[in-house]
Design a protein around this motif. Structure first.
Motif, PDB file in Angstrom:
ATOM      1  N   CYS A  17       0.834  -1.221   0.000  1.00  0.00           N
ATOM      2  CA  CYS A  17       0.000   0.000   0.000  1.00  0.00           C
ATOM      3  C   CYS A  17       0.860   1.258   0.000  1.00  0.00           C
ATOM      4  O   CYS A  17       0.672   2.173   0.819  1.00  0.00           O
ATOM      5  N   LEU A  18       1.817   1.290  -0.937  1.00  0.00           N
ATOM      6  CA  LEU A  18       2.651   2.469  -1.154  1.00  0.00           C
ATOM      7  C   LEU A  18       2.494   2.934  -2.589  1.00  0.00           C
ATOM      8  O   LEU A  18       2.331   2.121  -3.499  1.00  0.00           O
ATOM      9  N   ARG A  77       4.976   6.523  -0.631  1.00  0.00           N
ATOM     10  CA  ARG A  77       4.125   7.164   0.370  1.00  0.00           C
ATOM     11  C   ARG A  77       2.924   6.271   0.635  1.00  0.00           C
ATOM     12  O   ARG A  77       2.386   5.646  -0.295  1.00  0.00           O
ATOM     13  N   PRO A  78       2.480   6.167   1.891  1.00  0.00           N
ATOM     14  CA  PRO A  78       1.368   5.267   2.217  1.00  0.00           C
ATOM     15  C   PRO A  78       0.078   5.655   1.500  1.00  0.00           C
ATOM     16  O   PRO A  78      -0.243   6.839   1.336  1.00  0.00           O
ATOM     17  N   GLU A  91      -8.673  -0.500  -1.087  1.00  0.00           N
ATOM     18  CA  GLU A  91      -8.216  -1.748  -0.474  1.00  0.00           C
ATOM     19  C   GLU A  91      -7.142  -1.518   0.575  1.00  0.00           C
ATOM     20  O   GLU A  91      -6.806  -2.445   1.321  1.00  0.00           O
ATOM     21  N   CYS A  92      -6.582  -0.328   0.636  1.00  0.00           N
ATOM     22  CA  CYS A  92      -5.539  -0.018   1.621  1.00  0.00           C
ATOM     23  C   CYS A  92      -6.098   0.593   2.901  1.00  0.00           C
ATOM     24  O   CYS A  92      -5.337   0.875   3.833  1.00  0.00           O
ATOM     25  N   ARG A  93      -7.397   0.792   2.932  1.00  0.00           N
ATOM     26  CA  ARG A  93      -7.991   1.273   4.174  1.00  0.00           C
ATOM     27  C   ARG A  93      -7.817   0.183   5.244  1.00  0.00           C
ATOM     28  O   ARG A  93      -8.008  -0.993   4.996  1.00  0.00           O
ATOM     29  N   ASN A  94      -7.408   0.597   6.437  1.00  0.00           N
ATOM     30  CA  ASN A  94      -7.151  -0.349   7.540  1.00  0.00           C
ATOM     31  C   ASN A  94      -6.038  -1.338   7.193  1.00  0.00           C
ATOM     32  O   ASN A  94      -6.077  -2.510   7.589  1.00  0.00           O
TER      33      ASN A  94
END
Length: 217
Positions: A142-143, A148-149, A154-157
């Motif tokens: 998830c970069l 950077r994040p 789909e990268c939530r949580n």
């Protein structure tokens, strides 16, 4: 199935989780496509059975084969109104997060490696558009392209996966061993520094957790 990929010695063997697992590990078995959205819990149950059966002979497990290829894992991506996003890296992260501790519980002295990505792919597209390996790796953590994040979709949580090491297929297809690939999101034999830089970025950002406390090999 898991299949022997390399005999290290008479009693030390590497097993690769080739992907897909059995049809019953798919979240949608009615599709009759075991590659489609493997259920992490069911895949972990499959991996547990394999580790219990073969653990006495196995030194190292590699989770999945080339998950950035549609021939092994689907969907690779999804497109809405011409805008596409990767999906396979998030499916794979969930598989690793479930299967890694399952294998360790069944075979505590083993090593469990992630990756084994194919060295080439395509731009992010639909369900059968295989992904470029470094694109896949960044999405797995998830970069974005600048490391950077990403905290949406789909990268939530987001929760990182843990590994003992990283496996990769660097073989050339159209490029010789000394020929760099001009696509910066692909990595073959001559491009291994960019692969290692990506791994370093992921581990430094703690988007992959390394069980040894050292950078992934």
């Amino acid at each position: 199935v898991f299949s022997s990929s390399l005999t290290i010695s008479a009693t030390r063997v590497e097993l690769t989780g080739t992907g897909s697992g059995p049809l019953w590990t798919s979240a949608s078995p009615a599709r009759h496509n075991p590659r489609w959205r493997p259920d992490p819990v069911k895949f972990a149950a499959f991996a547990t059975a394999v580790a219990r059966r073969y653990g006495a002979q196995v030194d190292r497990y590699m989770l999945y084969n080339e998950p950035n290829q549609a021939g092994w894992l689907q969907p690779q991506g999804a497109c809405v109104r011409g805008r596409c996003r990767p999906l396979a890296p998030h499916l794979y992260r969930a598989i690793v997060r479930a299967a890694y501790p399952a294998i360790k519980a069944a075979d505590p002295t083993s090593q469990v490696l992630i990756g084994e990505l194919a060295p080439i792919g395509r731009d992010v597209g639909g369900s059968r558009a295989s992904l470029k390996p470094l694109t896949f790796m960044r999405a797995f953590g998830c970069l974005d392209e600048r490391f950077r994040p990403i905290r949406t979709g789909e990268c939530r949580n987001f929760r990182p996966a843990t590994a003992d090491g990283f496996a990769y297929h660097p073989h050339g297809v159209r490029n010789g061993p000394a020929d760099p690939n001009p696509d910066l999101d692909e990595a073959q034999i001559a491009d291994l520094p960019r692969l290692l830089d990506t791994l370093d970025g992921l581990t430094r950002a703690r988007r992959i957790l390394v069980s040894t406390g050292r950078p992934l090999d």
